[in-house]
Enzyme design. Structure first.
Site, PDB file in Angstrom:
ATOM      1  N   LYS A 130       0.508  -0.922  -0.182  1.00  0.00           N
ATOM      2  CA  LYS A 130      -0.288   0.140   0.020  1.00  0.00           C
ATOM      3  C   LYS A 130       1.108   1.219   0.160  1.00  0.00           C
ATOM      4  O   LYS A 130       1.822   0.851   0.941  1.00  0.00           O
ATOM      5  CB  LYS A 130      -1.419   0.125   1.086  1.00  0.00           C
ATOM      6  CG  LYS A 130      -1.920  -0.860   1.441  1.00  0.00           C
ATOM      7  CD  LYS A 130      -2.762  -1.119   0.252  1.00  0.00           C
ATOM      8  CE  LYS A 130      -4.215  -2.199   0.717  1.00  0.00           C
ATOM      9  NZ  LYS A 130      -4.918  -2.210  -1.061  1.00  0.00           N
TER      10      LYS A 130
ATOM     11  N   LYS B  88     -13.675  -7.167  -6.771  1.00  0.00           N
ATOM     12  CA  LYS B  88     -13.506  -7.647  -6.318  1.00  0.00           C
ATOM     13  C   LYS B  88     -15.018  -7.841  -6.016  1.00  0.00           C
ATOM     14  O   LYS B  88     -16.090  -7.102  -4.897  1.00  0.00           O
ATOM     15  CB  LYS B  88     -14.017  -6.327  -4.664  1.00  0.00           C
ATOM     16  CG  LYS B  88     -12.148  -5.318  -3.995  1.00  0.00           C
ATOM     17  CD  LYS B  88     -12.148  -4.720  -3.300  1.00  0.00           C
ATOM     18  CE  LYS B  88     -10.847  -4.181  -2.791  1.00  0.00           C
ATOM     19  NZ  LYS B  88      -9.305  -4.243  -3.243  1.00  0.00           N
TER      20      LYS B  88
END
Length: 351
Positions: A164, A270
């Site tokens: 990230k 997702k």
């Protein structure tokens, strides 16, 4: 659990199927909520995430066979909240018929995924599948911890590592990732995920850095907020490093819209919060996009549903190379039993 739906409930409707068969299958419906605390907060541009909440669903047929599914909401990605999902499950009756299937509102995509998955799990008699680690990217913690933790995953067979970015200063994050690239063996690749947390200047800095390390970087994920799609399109033409969309395509409608707007880059799917997996299968059969099935930190129940979905998609076009799945997230939780594939035992623990 599984209370009878109140009359006139706005969240649950039923679609009657034609009685084309000589008999109707009846299923006992149950659900149990769960909470899992992360070993350490997951830090992204959206903030720190400390507890994962969700629901495990169970269907049992008249012969005693059971199937399991999971509802794993992610409201800051646009899905329903945990409370809305819980309310929906409380409205469902304890007995469900295969000829009176609940019709879900589009505002309940995680519930739709979970309910469709639990029917599929039972009807197809699905069993847990072991995914080779080489086919699964693993999410590393940020900063110094990533330098200390990548090695065991490499020894376990992982070759794709995700980090990230967009949380700290660009220079500081690049310095840390330079160190990480210096340690990773040949054959390892990085996926960088900004979660929409960069501005255009920072995105260009990162894409310059990625291009300089182009043999080590698989793609840069969601560099800018969804509202800046036109800018992302321009950047995708200018730089060699592939760009992936994530927050921009969190819903089914967003996925279709960006496809028809001409996005030919990578799609991070997702699926657990996108709604019907069958609808995604139909879309992919018609439009074989470059996609990565990605986790929202499900338990083993949802994890297995995603693996099965990825296998179904891969079998649609077996000659097309497929990217490693973004499912390497279970290590973010303690050994709390939710990662095991003995689903009846997991169900009992939730009692």
């Amino acid at each position: 659990m599984g209370l009878k739906a109140p009359i006139g409930s706005p969240s649950v409707r039923y679609l009657d199927r034609p009685a084309s068969e000589s008999f109707t299958m009846s299923y006992r419906f149950e659900f149990r909520p769960y909470q899992r605390r992360f070993r350490q907060p997951v830090r992204t541009h959206h903030g720190d995430w400390q507890v994962r909440q969700g629901l495990i669903l169970k269907l049992t047929d008249d012969e005693g066979r059971s199937g399991f599914g999971e509802v794993a909401p992610l409201p800051w990605f646009g899905s329903e909240t945990f409370e809305q999902a819980l309310d929906f499950c409380q409205q469902l009756p304890q007995q469900l018929s295969d000829q009176a299937v609940p019709s879900l509102l589009p505002t309940l995509p995680a519930c739709q995924f979970g309910l469709e998955s639990v029917f599929s799990n039972l009807e197809r008699n699905l069993r847990p599948i072991d995914l080779p680690n080489a086919q699964c990217g693993v999410l590393l913690p940020r900063g110094q911890q990533s330098l200390e933790q990548w090695s065991p995953y490499w020894k376990q067979g992982h070759r794709i590592f995700k980090c990230k970015i967009g949380v700290g200063q660009v220079a500081d994050e690049m310095e840390w990732l330079d160190q990480l690239l210096g340690q990773l063996p040949f054959g390892a690749k990085l996926r960088l995920d900004a979660n929409g947390g960069l501005n255009e200047l920072a995105a260009r800095q990162w894409l310059d850095w990625c291009d300089r390390n182009d043999q080590r970087i698989e793609f840069l994920e969601q560099p800018l907020p969804p509202r800046d799609f036109d800018t992302v399109m321009r950047l995708s033409y200018r730089y060699h490093t592939p760009i992936a969309l994530d927050e921009s395509i969190a819903s089914w409608e967003q996925l279709k819209a960006h496809f028809h707007r001409g996005w030919d880059g990578i799609y991070i799917i997702k699926a657990s919060i996108m709604g019907s997996p069958q609808r995604l299968r139909h879309f992919y059969h018609k439009y074989p996009i470059d996609l990565v099935i990605s986790s929202v930190f499900e338990t083993a129940v949802g994890h297995q549903a995603l693996i099965q979905l990825a296998i179904d998609l891969a079998m649609t076009y077996p000659d097309i190379p497929h990217r490693a799945l973004g499912l390497g997230t279970q290590q973010w939780f303690p050994d709390d039993g939710f990662s095991q594939t003995d689903w009846p035992l997991l169900w009992q623990r939730l009692a």
